[in-house]
Scaffold this motif. Sequence first.
Motif, short mmCIF file in Angstrom:
data_model
loop_
_atom_site.label_atom_id
_atom_site.label_comp_id
_atom_site.label_asym_id
_atom_site.label_seq_id
_atom_site.Cartn_x
_atom_site.Cartn_y
_atom_site.Cartn_z
N THR A 56 -4.26 -2.82 14.46
CA THR A 56 -2.86 -2.46 14.45
C THR A 56 -2.35 -2.43 13.02
O THR A 56 -3.00 -2.91 12.10
CB THR A 56 -2.01 -3.47 15.25
OG1 THR A 56 -2.10 -4.75 14.61
CG2 THR A 56 -2.48 -3.58 16.68
N PHE A 57 -1.18 -1.85 12.86
CA PHE A 57 -0.53 -1.84 11.56
C PHE A 57 0.82 -2.52 11.69
O PHE A 57 1.49 -2.37 12.70
CB PHE A 57 -0.34 -0.40 11.07
CG PHE A 57 -1.62 0.25 10.70
CD1 PHE A 57 -2.19 0.05 9.46
CD2 PHE A 57 -2.28 1.06 11.61
CE1 PHE A 57 -3.38 0.64 9.12
CE2 PHE A 57 -3.48 1.66 11.28
CZ PHE A 57 -4.04 1.44 10.03
N ILE A 58 1.19 -3.27 10.67
CA ILE A 58 2.50 -3.89 10.69
C ILE A 58 3.32 -3.33 9.53
O ILE A 58 2.79 -3.02 8.47
CB ILE A 58 2.43 -5.43 10.63
CG1 ILE A 58 1.63 -5.90 9.42
CG2 ILE A 58 1.83 -5.99 11.90
CD1 ILE A 58 1.60 -7.41 9.29
N ARG A 59 4.60 -3.17 9.79
CA ARG A 59 5.50 -2.58 8.80
C ARG A 59 5.69 -3.59 7.67
O ARG A 59 6.09 -4.72 7.92
CB ARG A 59 6.82 -2.23 9.47
CG ARG A 59 6.65 -1.17 10.54
CD ARG A 59 7.83 -1.09 11.47
NE ARG A 59 7.85 -2.25 12.38
CZ ARG A 59 8.67 -2.34 13.43
NH1 ARG A 59 9.53 -1.38 13.70
NH2 ARG A 59 8.64 -3.40 14.20
N HIS A 60 5.37 -3.17 6.46
CA HIS A 60 5.42 -4.09 5.34
C HIS A 60 5.58 -3.27 4.07
O HIS A 60 4.72 -2.46 3.75
CB HIS A 60 4.11 -4.90 5.30
CG HIS A 60 4.18 -6.08 4.37
ND1 HIS A 60 4.84 -7.23 4.69
CD2 HIS A 60 3.68 -6.27 3.13
CE1 HIS A 60 4.72 -8.10 3.68
NE2 HIS A 60 4.02 -7.53 2.72
#
Length: 124
Positions: A56-60
């Motif tokens: 997954t990707f996390i907003r950062h």
Amino acid sequence: GTAMAPKKKVEEAPPPVEEKEPEEPEEPEVFKKCFRIGGQLYYGDCKAGGKARPGTFIRHGFGRQVDLAATPAGSRFSDETAYETVVTGIYEGSWDEDAMSGQGTYKWSDGSSYEGHFENGQQS
């Protein structure tokens, strides 16, 4: 005068120097990605979710998120209700570990907006 034919260069091109790959830092790579989470469309910096959330990707980082809502558009030509997607708000600013955090601007569809500091996804 007579035109002289240009001399042919006999110099060999030097062989390409093999560049060594730079050492990969331990810090997770930041990607620019566009993805959709439910009714939200996000475009901007994110990083891999890592061990906690593989794949997954996390907003950062810095990004823009559009909040969408589906509203009945009415049934002009058929008995089925069509849905159209409307933008309910747009956030543009800083993200930290998947939450609006830091300096940002949120604009609502009615034209009002908030500019300032966000913490854990909330206006602070």
